[in-house]
Structures are given as C-alpha cells and as structure tokens.
Design a protein around this motif. Structure first.
Motif, PDB file in Angstrom:
ATOM      1  N   ASP A 167      60.140  26.329   2.142  1.00 14.82           N
ATOM      2  CA  ASP A 167      58.965  25.697   1.557  1.00 14.82           C
ATOM      3  C   ASP A 167      59.316  24.227   1.335  1.00 14.82           C
ATOM      4  O   ASP A 167      60.237  23.923   0.587  1.00 14.82           O
ATOM      5  N   PRO A 168      58.594  23.296   1.957  1.00 18.52           N
ATOM      6  CA  PRO A 168      58.955  21.887   1.821  1.00 18.52           C
ATOM      7  C   PRO A 168      58.694  21.329   0.424  1.00 18.52           C
ATOM      8  O   PRO A 168      59.256  20.315   0.046  1.00 18.52           O
ATOM      9  N   VAL A 169      57.849  21.979  -0.349  1.00 25.54           N
ATOM     10  CA  VAL A 169      57.538  21.497  -1.697  1.00 25.54           C
ATOM     11  C   VAL A 169      57.563  22.690  -2.650  1.00 25.54           C
ATOM     12  O   VAL A 169      56.681  23.531  -2.626  1.00 25.54           O
ATOM     13  N   THR A 170      58.599  22.768  -3.483  1.00 25.23           N
ATOM     14  CA  THR A 170      58.709  23.904  -4.398  1.00 25.23           C
ATOM     15  C   THR A 170      57.969  23.676  -5.705  1.00 25.23           C
ATOM     16  O   THR A 170      57.592  24.618  -6.374  1.00 25.23           O
ATOM     17  N   GLY A 171      57.776  22.437  -6.095  1.00 21.32           N
ATOM     18  CA  GLY A 171      57.038  22.156  -7.323  1.00 21.32           C
ATOM     19  C   GLY A 171      57.866  22.168  -8.584  1.00 21.32           C
ATOM     20  O   GLY A 171      57.329  21.983  -9.670  1.00 21.32           O
ATOM     21  N   GLY A 172      59.159  22.396  -8.488  1.00 23.89           N
ATOM     22  CA  GLY A 172      59.994  22.464  -9.688  1.00 23.89           C
ATOM     23  C   GLY A 172      59.942  21.197 -10.522  1.00 23.89           C
ATOM     24  O   GLY A 172      59.718  21.244 -11.738  1.00 23.89           O
ATOM     25  N   ALA A 173      60.121  20.052  -9.915  1.00 25.96           N
ATOM     26  CA  ALA A 173      60.079  18.787 -10.661  1.00 25.96           C
ATOM     27  C   ALA A 173      58.676  18.511 -11.176  1.00 25.96           C
ATOM     28  O   ALA A 173      58.489  18.036 -12.289  1.00 25.96           O
ATOM     29  N   HIS A 174      57.674  18.828 -10.368  1.00 29.94           N
ATOM     30  CA  HIS A 174      56.287  18.599 -10.785  1.00 29.94           C
ATOM     31  C   HIS A 174      55.931  19.481 -11.979  1.00 29.94           C
ATOM     32  O   HIS A 174      55.233  19.058 -12.899  1.00 29.94           O
ATOM     33  N   THR A 175      56.428  20.706 -11.992  1.00 25.65           N
ATOM     34  CA  THR A 175      56.180  21.606 -13.114  1.00 25.65           C
ATOM     35  C   THR A 175      56.788  21.047 -14.394  1.00 25.65           C
ATOM     36  O   THR A 175      56.179  21.091 -15.460  1.00 25.65           O
ATOM     37  N   ALA A 176      57.968  20.491 -14.291  1.00 27.30           N
ATOM     38  CA  ALA A 176      58.627  19.926 -15.469  1.00 27.30           C
ATOM     39  C   ALA A 176      57.939  18.655 -15.947  1.00 27.30           C
ATOM     40  O   ALA A 176      57.903  18.380 -17.146  1.00 27.30           O
ATOM     41  N   LEU A 177      57.382  17.874 -15.033  1.00 26.60           N
ATOM     42  CA  LEU A 177      56.757  16.598 -15.407  1.00 26.60           C
ATOM     43  C   LEU A 177      55.294  16.712 -15.815  1.00 26.60           C
ATOM     44  O   LEU A 177      54.768  15.827 -16.486  1.00 26.60           O
ATOM     45  N   THR A 178      54.627  17.788 -15.445  1.00 23.90           N
ATOM     46  CA  THR A 178      53.199  17.927 -15.761  1.00 23.90           C
ATOM     47  C   THR A 178      52.915  17.820 -17.259  1.00 23.90           C
ATOM     48  O   THR A 178      51.962  17.143 -17.635  1.00 23.90           O
ATOM     49  N   PRO A 179      53.695  18.406 -18.163  1.00 27.37           N
ATOM     50  CA  PRO A 179      53.393  18.237 -19.585  1.00 27.37           C
ATOM     51  C   PRO A 179      53.599  16.798 -20.085  1.00 27.37           C
ATOM     52  O   PRO A 179      53.018  16.394 -21.077  1.00 27.37           O
ATOM     53  N   TYR A 180      54.405  16.025 -19.404  1.00 23.29           N
ATOM     54  CA  TYR A 180      54.746  14.676 -19.841  1.00 23.29           C
ATOM     55  C   TYR A 180      53.636  13.654 -19.557  1.00 23.29           C
ATOM     56  O   TYR A 180      53.312  12.831 -20.407  1.00 23.29           O
ATOM     57  N   TRP A 181      53.061  13.675 -18.369  1.00 22.45           N
ATOM     58  CA  TRP A 181      52.168  12.605 -17.923  1.00 22.45           C
ATOM     59  C   TRP A 181      50.745  12.606 -18.454  1.00 22.45           C
ATOM     60  O   TRP A 181      50.164  11.526 -18.620  1.00 22.45           O
ATOM     61  N   PRO A 182      50.099  13.721 -18.718  1.00 20.56           N
ATOM     62  CA  PRO A 182      48.685  13.667 -19.122  1.00 20.56           C
ATOM     63  C   PRO A 182      48.391  12.780 -20.330  1.00 20.56           C
ATOM     64  O   PRO A 182      47.417  12.032 -20.322  1.00 20.56           O
ATOM     65  N   ALA A 183      49.217  12.824 -21.357  1.00 22.99           N
ATOM     66  CA  ALA A 183      48.964  11.989 -22.539  1.00 22.99           C
ATOM     67  C   ALA A 183      49.091  10.505 -22.191  1.00 22.99           C
ATOM     68  O   ALA A 183      48.357   9.677 -22.727  1.00 22.99           O
ATOM     69  N   ARG A 184      49.963  10.189 -21.285  1.00 11.49           N
ATOM     70  CA  ARG A 184      50.174   8.792 -20.921  1.00 11.49           C
ATOM     71  C   ARG A 184      49.116   8.286 -19.949  1.00 11.49           C
ATOM     72  O   ARG A 184      48.771   7.113 -19.957  1.00 11.49           O
ATOM     73  N   LEU A 185      48.599   9.193 -19.105  1.00 13.17           N
ATOM     74  CA  LEU A 185      47.591   8.800 -18.117  1.00 13.17           C
ATOM     75  C   LEU A 185      46.169   9.076 -18.584  1.00 13.17           C
ATOM     76  O   LEU A 185      45.217   8.577 -17.981  1.00 13.17           O
ATOM     77  N   GLY A 186      46.022   9.889 -19.615  1.00 11.67           N
ATOM     78  CA  GLY A 186      44.701  10.204 -20.139  1.00 11.67           C
ATOM     79  C   GLY A 186      43.907  11.180 -19.290  1.00 11.67           C
ATOM     80  O   GLY A 186      42.686  11.170 -19.297  1.00 11.67           O
ATOM     81  N   ARG A 187      44.592  12.042 -18.565  1.00 17.82           N
ATOM     82  CA  ARG A 187      43.904  13.065 -17.767  1.00 17.82           C
ATOM     83  C   ARG A 187      44.816  14.273 -17.579  1.00 17.82           C
ATOM     84  O   ARG A 187      46.037  14.153 -17.600  1.00 17.82           O
TER      85      ARG A 187
END
Length: 59
Positions: A13-33
């Motif tokens: 699988d070229p994209v496992t999503g592990g890093a994205h899963t860890a970062l998803t809780p971090y960015w919404p408050a900073r990006l407002g979405r």
C-alpha cells in the motif's frame, strides 16, 4: 497496520495513513476545519482524506 505480501498477490500500500492519523487531531484547531487532505509525495504517491472528531464523535 500495513501489510503487504507481493508473493501472495497483496501489493504494498503506497499510503498507509499512519502519520496522517497521528496528525489529524493536531491540525483542525490551527486550520479551523475538521476535513483535511494529505498527499504522500513518493515515487508511487497517494492521497488521503481525514476528518477530525471530538471525543463524542462530532466533527
């Protein structure tokens, strides 16, 4: 978890999503979405969509 077994017909699988899963809780408050998109910039490449939810499951 990422699993691949080329000899058994399961390609990597070229994209496992592990890093994205860890970062998803971090960015919404900073990006407002809550809806986020990401891209793995590799030879194979791939895209992901993620949505942040609070502890109660609301976005």
């Amino acid at each position: 978890m990422s699993l691949f077994a080329p000899a058994d017909g399961i390609p990597e699988d070229p994209v496992t999503g592990g890093a994205h899963t860890a970062l998803t809780p971090y960015w919404p408050a900073r990006l407002g979405r809550a809806d986020l998109s990401g891209r793995a910039v590799t030879v194979v490449g791939g895209s992901l969509l993620s949505k942040a939810h609070d502890a109660a499951g609301a976005s």
